[in-house]
Design a protein around this motif. Structure first.
Motif, short mmCIF file in Angstrom:
data_model
loop_
_atom_site.label_atom_id
_atom_site.label_comp_id
_atom_site.label_asym_id
_atom_site.label_seq_id
_atom_site.Cartn_x
_atom_site.Cartn_y
_atom_site.Cartn_z
N ARG A 1 0.84 -1.20 0.00
CA ARG A 1 0.00 0.00 0.00
C ARG A 1 0.88 1.26 0.00
O ARG A 1 0.63 2.22 -0.72
CB ARG A 1 -0.94 -0.05 1.22
N VAL A 2 1.93 1.24 0.81
CA VAL A 2 2.83 2.40 0.87
C VAL A 2 3.50 2.61 -0.50
O VAL A 2 3.59 3.75 -0.99
CB VAL A 2 3.90 2.20 1.97
N VAL A 3 3.94 1.53 -1.13
CA VAL A 3 4.60 1.66 -2.44
C VAL A 3 3.62 2.26 -3.44
O VAL A 3 3.93 3.24 -4.14
CB VAL A 3 5.08 0.27 -2.95
N VAL A 4 2.42 1.69 -3.49
CA VAL A 4 1.43 2.12 -4.49
C VAL A 4 1.02 3.58 -4.25
O VAL A 4 0.97 4.39 -5.17
CB VAL A 4 0.20 1.18 -4.42
N ASP A 5 0.76 3.92 -3.00
CA ASP A 5 0.27 5.27 -2.69
C ASP A 5 1.32 6.35 -2.95
O ASP A 5 0.98 7.50 -3.20
CB ASP A 5 -0.18 5.36 -1.22
N ASN A 6 2.59 5.98 -2.88
CA ASN A 6 3.65 6.98 -3.02
C ASN A 6 4.30 6.98 -4.40
O ASN A 6 5.19 7.80 -4.66
CB ASN A 6 4.73 6.75 -1.96
N ALA A 7 3.87 6.07 -5.28
CA ALA A 7 4.60 5.89 -6.55
C ALA A 7 4.59 7.17 -7.41
O ALA A 7 5.64 7.63 -7.86
CB ALA A 7 4.01 4.71 -7.31
#
Ligand SMILES: Cc1cc2nc3c(=O)[nH]c(=O)nc-3n(C[C@H](O)[C@H](O)[C@H](O)COP(=O)(O)OP(=O)(O)OC[C@H]3O[C@@H](n4cnc5c(N)ncnc54)[C@H](O)[C@@H]3O)c2cc1C
Length: 471
Positions: free
Chosen positions: A94-100
């Motif tokens: 979730r962190v990766v996706v939200d910050n991409a």
């Protein structure tokens, strides 16, 4: 314990100068922290795997001329989990996706220019102009302008801890000897996996894994993992698996870079006995290249041939050039029988395999940009997309195998990039970013997400450590 030479103080010590370490150092610097970056490689070889990579970055985006499919955050998240067979840590994904998307903007602000892109079917991604080398060079220059001290040829060796269990610094080996670096806010482990360490490869990945072709940096020898485990960090993720790619089997054995065949799905894999052994058209290349490379390594002698007729090359020479990333020439012949002789595969058997395959192909619309469903029927191993007869000479073959890019096993961490102890508590003062993180990749790999994960968690780790120093 060796005698330490007088050390240095800082707010944040970052171990490793690839995308994860650079992102951590810049983000800590931007918070006003005093930062030291330790890089084991000499200056000319700085940047780790990040410098050797194409450094493509996937992120949620609307459909446009480069990517016909819109990719929402939810699409990205779902695909990430699917590729890991549901095992990836949802909070970290979730962190990766939200910050991409934000990471792409952040890199752009620092001067990264992006290739225009080309039609890509498996999800939107961008590649820095000049690839990973340009990416890390730009970030190093940014750091240097900000006055951050980069200690080259300096290998972190041991984490320094206080009686309370806080990580307060790191002992490192410089060319002159040992030095202790005290870090008030904490230490960020960003020094890669154990892909370049044959002893750890055999220990965790299995017998014969000492002989893998190493695609990336010789310096990623698992030091960060070793240091963290020594103070009780919890191992997490799939320690017995790794990232690989379908490589030209003639690639140099280490730091070979991008020598992959990225268009294998339009051809066939033929083994040393002239047989097919997997469904080349199972899914988009992005979803299959890692697992196919390992399937090839596990099959018979570990080397197969990627065989094409002339159609893919003649129909889209540009795409062909982009996808055939080896400098070695293909074996080429006017007939399948002669090709078999050239690659020293039994010619009767290979001819029969291709004849049977051709006869099993069905009429239908071929479209390399979608899962076109153009499948063979009735074979023991069918090809389920892009199955067209191999009937247009000349015929081409590349010998292919796998290699190692980076390892999947790592440290348990939380969305704040803190490393978790085996007690279940976060280890105060210890952060992790990039390859030494566990729990993102299992069995397979979500294409164009490792540089991204390094940048996302590097930024978080640097910021958290800097804020810790400020308190
Ligand atoms: C050929 C190739 C192509 C790739 N293509 C892509 C792609 O297109 N997109 C994508 O997302 N990923 C790609 N990858 C994977 C990706 O590049 C890496 O997984 C990612 O860049 C790792 O970043 P990192 O910062 O974690 O590690 P690295 O970039 O490897 O940096 C680790 C650094 O730590 C240093 N180090 C090691 N030990 C120590 C120590 N004890 N003390 C101090 N320093 C130490 C190393 O010298 C190195 O500089 C590719 C990799 C390769 C090899």
């Amino acid at each position: 314990m060796p005698e330490s030479i007088p050390g240095i103080d800082c707010d944040v010590a970052v171990i490793g100068g690839g995308i994860a370490g650079l992102s951590a150092a810049i983000s800590a610097m931007n918070e006003g922290a005093e930062v030291i970056l330790l890089e084991k490689a000499p200056k000319l070889q700085r940047g780790g795997n990040s410098a050797i990579a194409d450094a493509q970055i996937r992120y949620p985006h609307e459909a446009d001329e480069y990517c016909p499919t819109r990719q929402t955050k939810e699409d990205f998240f779902d695909a990430f989990l699917r590729v890991s067979r549901g095992r990836a840590n949802k909070d970290l994904v979730r962190v990766v996706v939200d910050n991409a998307a934000d990471v792409v903007d952040w890199l752009t602000e620092m001067g990264i220019a992006w290739e225009k892109g080309y039609p890509n079917v498996a999800g939107y991604r961008r590649q820095p102009v000049g690839g990973g080398w340009q990416l890390v060079d730009t970030l190093y220059k940014h750091l240097e302008r900000g006055g951050v001290h980069v200690a080259y040829e300096t290998a972190a060796e041991t984490l320094l801890t206080s009686r309370s269990g806080r990580v307060v610094g790191v002992r490192a080996l410089e060319p002159e000897g040992y030095t202790d670096i005290q870090a008030r806010g904490g230490v960020v482990i960003a020094c890669g996996g154990f892909e370049a360490n044959p002893e750890m490869r055999v220990r965790y990945l299995g017998r014969h894994m000492d002989g893998l072709i190493l695609r990336g940096s010789r310096y990623n020898t698992g030091d960060g993992l070793r240091m963290a485990l020594a103070i009780g960090a919890l191992p997490a993720g799939q320690w017995g698996d790794f990232h690989s790619a379908v490589l030209d089997a003639r690639s140099t054995p280490f730091e070979c870079g991008v020598t992959a065949i990225y268009i294998f799905q339009l051809g066939l894999f033929i083994d040393e006995d002239g047989e097919r052994f997997l469904d080349e058209g199972e899914d988009f290349r992005d979803q299959t290249y890692v697992k196919f490379s390992k399937a090839i390594m596990a099959h018979k002698s570990g080397v197969a041939f990627n065989v094409f007729d002339n159609k893919p090359r003649a129909e889209d020479p540009e795409a062909w050039k982009r996808a055939i990333r080896t400098d070695e020439e293909a074996f080429e012949a006017p007939s399948i029988r002669e090709l078999a002789t050239r690659i020293e595969v039994p010619d009767d058997r290979m001819e029969r395999t291709i004849d049977e395959y051709n006869a099993a192909c069905q009429a239908g619309e071929f479209d390399p940009l979608t899962l076109d469903g153009l499948a063979t029927r009735g074979l023991g191993v069918n090809k389920t997309n892009w199955a067209r007869p191999l009937d247009t000479p000349p015929y081409l073959a590349y010998p292919v195998t796998g290699g190692i890019t980076f390892t999947f096993g790592g440290l348990k961490s939380n969305p704040k990039a803190q490393v978790i102890h085996s007690t279940g508590r976060a280890i105060p003062g210890l952060y992790v970013a990039g390859e030494p993180m566990g729990e993102l990749y299992y069995y397979n790999y979500m294409g164009a997400t490792s540089v991204l994960r390094g940048a996302v968690f590097g930024r978080i780790a640097g910021r958290e450590a800097a804020r810790q120093a400020a308190t």
